[in-house]
Design an enzyme around this catalytic site. Structure first.
Site, mmCIF file in Angstrom:
data_model
loop_
_atom_site.group_PDB
_atom_site.id
_atom_site.type_symbol
_atom_site.label_atom_id
_atom_site.label_comp_id
_atom_site.label_asym_id
_atom_site.label_seq_id
_atom_site.Cartn_x
_atom_site.Cartn_y
_atom_site.Cartn_z
ATOM 1 C CE1 TYR A 1 3.204 -6.116 1.467
ATOM 2 C CE2 TYR A 1 3.575 -6.653 3.766
ATOM 3 C CZ TYR A 1 3.813 -5.849 2.671
ATOM 4 O OH TYR A 1 4.661 -4.796 2.783
ATOM 5 C CB CYS B 1 9.690 -9.109 14.110
ATOM 6 S SG CYS B 1 9.002 -7.693 14.947
ATOM 7 N N GLY C 1 5.920 -11.630 16.550
ATOM 8 C CA GLY C 1 4.523 -11.893 16.862
ATOM 9 C C GLY C 1 3.985 -10.886 17.850
HETATM 10 P P1 AMP Z 1 -2.812 0.600 1.584
HETATM 11 O O1 AMP Z 1 -2.206 1.739 0.859
HETATM 12 O O2 AMP Z 1 -3.017 0.912 3.057
HETATM 13 O O3 AMP Z 1 -4.049 0.049 0.952
HETATM 14 O O4 AMP Z 1 -1.736 -0.577 1.597
HETATM 15 C C1 AMP Z 1 -1.729 -1.530 0.588
HETATM 16 C C2 AMP Z 1 -0.325 -1.832 0.184
HETATM 17 O O5 AMP Z 1 0.484 -2.128 1.315
HETATM 18 C C3 AMP Z 1 -0.296 -3.033 -0.730
HETATM 19 O O6 AMP Z 1 0.488 -2.674 -1.845
HETATM 20 C C4 AMP Z 1 0.378 -4.133 0.059
HETATM 21 O O7 AMP Z 1 1.389 -4.737 -0.700
HETATM 22 C C5 AMP Z 1 0.997 -3.462 1.243
HETATM 23 N N1 AMP Z 1 0.629 -4.113 2.518
HETATM 24 C C6 AMP Z 1 -0.411 -4.877 2.834
HETATM 25 N N2 AMP Z 1 -0.419 -5.208 4.136
HETATM 26 C C7 AMP Z 1 0.659 -4.650 4.659
HETATM 27 C C8 AMP Z 1 1.223 -4.606 5.968
HETATM 28 N N3 AMP Z 1 0.619 -5.186 7.011
HETATM 29 N N4 AMP Z 1 2.380 -3.940 6.128
HETATM 30 C C9 AMP Z 1 2.973 -3.304 5.107
HETATM 31 N N5 AMP Z 1 2.469 -3.258 3.867
HETATM 32 C C10 AMP Z 1 1.338 -3.935 3.637
#
Ligand code: AMP
Length: 500
Positions: free
Chosen positions: A270, A29, A131
């Site tokens: 990220y 958030c 948080g």
């Molecule tokens: P995944 O497909 O589950 O491996 O997600 C990886 C992708 O999601 C990467 O391109 C990151 O930029 C993005 N990412 C990483 N952590 C998060 C998060 N907590 N919330 C949203 N997107 C994320």
């Protein structure tokens, strides 16, 4: 024990289930607040717009007009909810707070959207929270047992209840009383009829900054929101600091015992926007350095470096510059993918990634391509991107993650799947290369990440929380410990029944 009995035992203490087909990790958030300015709601809407990346599910603004509080909470994006020209009439007043949200605790319904408002004995209070409280379930259970009635399943409401029940005389003292009972990572902004209050958790896990707009105080999760409203960055709210803003100015209080700060390192990997400065470090520069170090640690013989947009862009740039390779936009991102676009049939689910990312064949065909993403969580996105790049004619596809392997879930407001679903928690790098169908796979090391941060890595005296990569959680995880204890007790009972 039957599987379903075991599943039930765990379910009782887990967050609400998600759509099993929804693989998108969730954002956390963003919070924003202004005090004693013209058209406070309009400014807050602008600030929230700059914080949209921190939560796209819902948003809300609460303001005070000198007599009354006004609150609006909506599902969807800030522009859709608060983009109208009549905003300052709908939400009048000189002080306001706002929130953008993706749920990390509590379901997705409107009752959980923030700011939350309560009419207390001492007057109204609106609260916005970024948080996650790690003792939320425990506190909630205690409050419910004492007769509290909750309107939502959000952990933020617990804070309002604790303030309401405090026996201290003054409002700020009651707030402090509540803060001393909560645990976890949080940045809070609260608005009363006289004050704007900002609080950062004792370790400073979640970010919060103080800005100045023509002599008036502004609070925001990130500096990009200050830039958006034309405010000057003054300083970070410090870990464990409470800033109380009223007509007399900004007062700084320290309600917690002094501790070494441990801000969240994933903000740099990220979450935060690249143009933000978090805890004194430019997110963009850190990400580029992550790419540079990645090129040193995991070089590859390739023709072109291609970012997975958007979050992989700065690291890919750093990689290409360090390796002396061309950097090209081999994947184009469509920024207009609405949340509500339903894929026409089940069979076309794979189209999902193409709706968001498209291959740029002129860059990819016949080339040895090195893809850089900021992080790999489940690997879902990577599988699809690699397939797309191969189908566009790439001769070889190599993948690099600008963060170390993510092996541990988060409990401080960043939504991550459980360990069983974290790719790197369950597979070696060689296995991951096979699963993702890449010619080579590489991750940044944890030391490399600290190098990029220009910070010393000393596990005996940690400066950040890097639990995603190390499992070194900076606080106790009370709800989790209790849930595990209960589940083990239930398991023991069930196995006793099954054995009998
Ligand atoms: P995944 O497909 O589950 O491996 O997600 C990886 C992708 O999601 C990467 O391109 C990151 O930029 C993005 N990412 C990483 N952590 C998060 C998060 N907590 N919330 C949203 N997107 C994320």
């Amino acid at each position: 024990m039957t599987l379903s009995a075991k599943a039930m035992a765990y379910d009782r203490w887990s967050p609400p289930p998600r759509d099993p087909d929804d693989d998108t990790p969730r954002l956390e958030c963003g919070v924003f607040g202004v005090f004693d300015v013209e058209a406070a709601s309009g400014l807050t809407a602008l600030g929230l717009h700059a914080l949209q990346h921190r939560g796209q599910e819902a948003c809300g603004i609460a303001c005070f007009d000198g007599q009354r509080f006004h609150t609006e909470r909506h599902m969807g994006h800030v522009g859709d909810a608060f983009g109208g020209g009549d905003l300052n009439e709908r939400l009048p007043g000189q002080s306001a707070i706002g929130h953008t949200r993706y749920s990390t605790a509590g379901g997705s319904f409107i009752r959980n959207v923030q700011p939350m408002f309560a009419d207390l004995e001492a007057g109204g209070i609106a609260l916005a929270h970024n948080g996650n409280l790690t003792n939320f379930l425990t506190l909630r259970e205690q409050l419910v047992a004492q007769g509290a009635i909750f309107q939502s399943t959000s952990d933020s409401e617990v804070i309002l209840h604790l303030i309401a029940r405090s026996r201290k005389a003054k409002f700020v003292e009651r707030f402090i009383d509540a803060l001393q009972q909560i645990e976890g990572g949080y940045a809070l902004v609260a608005l009363t009829n006289k004050k704007l209050i900002g609080v950062r958790d004792p370790l400073g896990i979640r970010p919060l900054v103080l800005g100045d707009l023509d002599g008036k105080a502004v609070l925001a999760s990130e500096t990009c929101a200050l830039d958006m409203v034309g405010a000057r960055f003054v300083r970070d709210v410090e870990h464990g600091e409470m800033v109380v803003i009223d007509q007399d100015g900004v007062q700084s209080l320290r309600p917690f015992p002094a501790m070494q700060a441990r801000p969240c390192i994933f903000e740099y990997v990220y979450f935060a926007r690249p143009d933000s400065v978090v805890n004194g470090r430019s997110v963009y520069e850190v990400r580029k350095r992550m790419g540079r170090r990645l090129a040193q640690e995991t070089p590859a013989d390739v023709d072109v470096v291609v970012p997975v947009p958007d979050s992989g862009v700065p690291a890919a740039l750093g990689f290409a510059q360090e390796a002396g390779l061309p950097f090209e936009m081999g994947i184009i991102r469509n920024h207009y993918v609405g949340r509500t676009f339903i894929e026409p049939t089940q069979g076309q689910r794979e189209l999902g990634v193409r709706m968001k990312l498209s291959p740029n064949r002129s860059v990819l065909a016949g080339k040895r391509v090195l893809l850089v993403d900021d992080s790999i969580v489940r690997g879902t996105n990577s599988v699809r991107v690699v397939r797309m790049v191969r189908e566009a004619g790439a001769k070889e596809v190599h993948l690099r993650s600008a963060s170390p392997p993510i092996q541990w879930p988060d409990y401080y407001g960043i939504d991550m799947p459980d360990r069983e679903k974290l790719l790197a928690a369950n597979h070696s790098v060689e296995e991951i290369a096979k699963i993702l169908n890449v010619d080579s796979m590489g991750y940044l090391s944890v030391d490399g990440l600290y190098w990029a941060m220009e910070a010393a890595r000393d596990p005996a005296n940690p400066q950040f929380t890097d639990h995603y990569f190390t499992g070194d959680y900076p606080t106790r995880l009370l709800d989790r410990e209790i849930a595990e204890g209960r589940n083990q007790a239930v398991e023991r009972q069930l196995s006793f029944l099954v054995d009998a």
